[in-house]
Design an enzyme around this catalytic site. Structure first.
Site: not given
Length: 271
Positions: A167, A261
Site C-alpha cells: 500500500h 493503517c
C-alpha cells in the site's frame, strides 16, 4: 516553525485482531498473535492522538473481520465527501459495507462505494491539492480516474514494486501540504522520478526505517506519530522541525499494519 492542525480520526478497536490468513508478505498464520497486547498498543495510539488535541471517533469492530482495525483502508474522506473502499481480497470485502454504514449513520451523506478496487487511504494520500494514488498490488489503476472525478482533485498515480510495501501508506507519508517522506526503492523508476519532481525537499527514508513501517505514520503538520523504532527517520524529522512521537504497534505489524493503517482521517464536516 511547523504548525500543528487538529485532525478528526476514525479508528477501530482490534477486539477480533488475529492473523488467520495471508494476503501480504508480513502475515504468517503460523506465528502466534497476542490480541490483548494488540488492544493495549492500539489504546495507547488512541490516547496519543487525544493528548495531541485530535478528535477520535470509533467504529464497532465486526466478528470475523480481524483486519478491520486497519481503518485507513475503509474509505477516503475529503471535503466531507467519502469514497468507500472496494477491497481486493475476499477476506476483507465485508469491511467496506461496515465503513459505509458508519459514515452514512454519522452524517456523511455524500458518499459512494467505489466501482473499481481501491483500499481507501491505504493507497490514497492527500498532499496539498494532489491526491497521491498507489497502484501495483492492491488498488486498480482505474480507481484513480474514479477518485479524480469524485473529489475534483488531480490524482497522481504512483506504482509500487516491492510487495512488502503493498500500500502507498507503507512507503510514503504526508508530513504537511508541501512535504512528504518516502522510501524510493518501493517505487518504480518513473514514479520515483515523479516524486522527486513534485517534492524535491522530501525526507528520504532508509531501508531500515522503511522495514519497521516508519513511513506508516500520521502527521498533523508538526507532530508525527510513527513507530518508535524508526530511529533514523525520527532524527531526520527533528532536523526538519517536526516533532516525532514514537509508539509501539509491533503486534499489529504481524498483519502488515501500523500507525497510519489504524487511522482514517475524516476531512471536512459531515453534511
Amino acid at each position: 516553525m511547523r504548525t500543528a492542525r487538529t485532525r478528526h480520526y476514525l479508528m477501530c478497536r482490534p477486539t477480533y485482531f488475529d492473523v488467520v490468513y495471508s494476503i501480504n508478505p508480513w502475515m504468517d498464520p503460523s506465528k502466534p498473535v497476542d490480541t490483548r497486547l494488540a488492544i493495549s498498543q492500539w489504546e495507547n495510539l488512541r490516547e496519543v492522538y487525544l493528548g495531541l488535541g485530535h478528535t477520535v471517533d470509533t467504529i464497532d469492530p465486526v466478528p470475523g473481520l480481524p483486519d478491520m482495525v486497519f481503518a485507513a483502508n475503509g474509505a477516503t474522506v475529503i471535503d466531507g465527501r467519502a469514497l468507500v473502499a472496494r477491497f481486493r481480497d475476499a477476506q476483507r470485502v465485508a469491511e467496506g459495507p461496515a465503513y459505509h454504514d458508519w459514515l452514512r449513520d454519522n452524517g456523511f451523506t455524500d458518499l459512494r462505494t467505489a466501482g473499481a478496487v481501491n483500499e481507501g487511504e491505504g493507497d490514497y494520500l492527500l498532499a496539498g491539492d494532489w491526491l497521491l494514488a498507489g497502484q501495483g498490488f492492491r488498488s486498480d489503476p482505474r480507481s484513480h480516474e474514479e477518485a479524480q472525478e469524485f473529489f475534483g482533485r488531480p490524482v497522481v498515480g504512483l506504482t509500487l514494486v516491492d510487495p512488502h510495501y503493498y500500500h502507498l501508506d507503507t512507503a510514503l507519508t504526508v508530513l504537511d501540504e508541501r512535504t512528504i517522506a518516502y522510501y524510493p526503492a518501493a517505487f518504480s523508476p518513473g514514479s520515483a522520478a515523479v516524486l522527486r519532481r513534485l517534492f524535491p525537499d522530501a525526507v528520504l527514508a532508509t531501508a531500515e526505517d522503511a522495514a519497521v513501517f516508519g513511513l506508516n505514520a500520521a502527521s498533523d503538520g508538526r507532530n508525527v506519530v510513527l513507530p518508535d523504532n524508526a530511529t533514523g527517520l525520527k532524527d531526520q524529522l527533528r532536523a526538519r522541525g517536526f516533532h516525532p512521537v514514537g509508539v509501539d504497534l509491533s503486534e499489529l505489524l504481524k498483519a502488515g499494519g501500523s500507525v497510519k493503517c489504524c487511522t482514517l482521517e475524516l476531512r471536512g464536516a459531515a453534511t
